[in-house]
Scaffold this active site. Structure first.
Site, short mmCIF file in Angstrom:
data_model
loop_
_atom_site.label_atom_id
_atom_site.label_comp_id
_atom_site.label_asym_id
_atom_site.label_seq_id
_atom_site.Cartn_x
_atom_site.Cartn_y
_atom_site.Cartn_z
N ASN A 93 30.31 57.06 24.34
CA ASN A 93 30.48 58.41 23.81
C ASN A 93 29.99 59.45 24.81
O ASN A 93 29.52 59.12 25.90
CB ASN A 93 29.75 58.53 22.47
CG ASN A 93 30.49 59.43 21.49
OD1 ASN A 93 30.97 60.49 21.87
ND2 ASN A 93 30.55 59.01 20.24
N HIS A 123 10.94 51.04 40.55
CA HIS A 123 10.19 51.47 41.73
C HIS A 123 8.86 50.71 41.78
O HIS A 123 8.34 50.28 40.75
CB HIS A 123 9.90 52.97 41.67
CG HIS A 123 11.14 53.82 41.69
ND1 HIS A 123 11.78 54.19 42.85
CD2 HIS A 123 11.87 54.35 40.68
CE1 HIS A 123 12.83 54.93 42.56
NE2 HIS A 123 12.92 55.04 41.24
N GLY A 150 22.85 56.94 19.41
CA GLY A 150 22.68 58.07 20.30
C GLY A 150 21.27 58.26 20.83
O GLY A 150 20.29 58.10 20.11
N THR A 173 12.64 48.16 25.94
CA THR A 173 11.93 47.64 27.10
C THR A 173 11.97 46.11 27.19
O THR A 173 11.51 45.55 28.18
CB THR A 173 10.47 48.09 27.08
OG1 THR A 173 9.84 47.59 25.88
CG2 THR A 173 10.36 49.61 27.09
#
Length: 210
Positions: A93, A123, A150, A173
């Site tokens: 979307n 990183h 969303g 995560t």
């Protein structure tokens, strides 16, 4: 390996990227690939909504794989495009962004809500190493029929199983198993989806999750 229509070996940094090893994104070959992707994205995002056929042609040029019947609603953002595979009949979307230094695999019939971000870039925790512009790619997999609501963020290295549902605004995560309802920051499994829900297509508690 082709690059800009001309045959030449890929750079060692791109090879490192493809192997999932730390690499420098300022490499000449990768910088050129990034520039090409950004030029295509400008055309994709400026293509009128009613000209879906042109947008699909551009998306096929941008992405590593763009399945039959898939849709990507602009604006869309990514780094390179060639590391992204979108399955058949999947939908992204408005306003999705994918940082695709690592591979991103989105399954058939997956539903990716507006403003979803998918990250594959890690990183170093050492600030001196971060100064070297080395990044670590960690791929993301989103299974067939998964629904990412969303504003969710999918972090590097995560796999979301087939048929799983991720609540709006979640920060994912860790891996989410197939046919699980998960939400929150950090995202956690709330429960497994029942056979009845699988058959009728509705989540029982939308007011508490989305």
């Amino acid at each position: 390996m082709t690059n800009g229509g001309h045959e030449r070996p890929v750079s060692s940094e791109r090879q490192k990227m493809e192997r999932g090893e730390p690499f420098c994104y300022l490499d000449e070959d990768l910088s050129a690939a990034y520039a090409k992707a950004q030029a295509l994205l400008r055309r994709i995002n400026e293509t009128p909504a009613e000209d879906a056929s042109l947008r699909d042609v551009l998306l096929k040029d941008l992405l590593g794989h763009f399945g039959a019947g898939a849709r990507v609603k602009p604006p869309f953002r990514c780094d390179y495009g060639f590391n992204i595979a979108i399955g058949a009949n999947a939908v992204l979307n408005f306003g999705c962004a994918i940082l695709d230094s690592g591979t991103v695999r989105i399954g058939d019939y997956a539903r990716i809500g507006p403003g979803v971000h998918i990250y594959t870039v890690c990183h170093s925790l050492d600030p001196m190493l971060r100064r070297t512009n080395q990044i670590i790619p960690r791929g993301v997999v989103i299974g067939d029929d998964a629904w990412i609501a969303g504003g969710a963020i999918i972090c590097p290295g995560v796999t979301i199983g087939d048929g799983a549902v991720i609540g709006a605004g979640s920060v994912v995560t860790a891996d989410v198993p197939p046919m699980a309802l998960a939400a929150g920051n950090p995202c956690k499994v709330i429960r497994r989806l029942s056979a009845e829900e699988k058959n009728d297509g509705y989540v029982r508690e939308p007011e508490t999750v989305f």
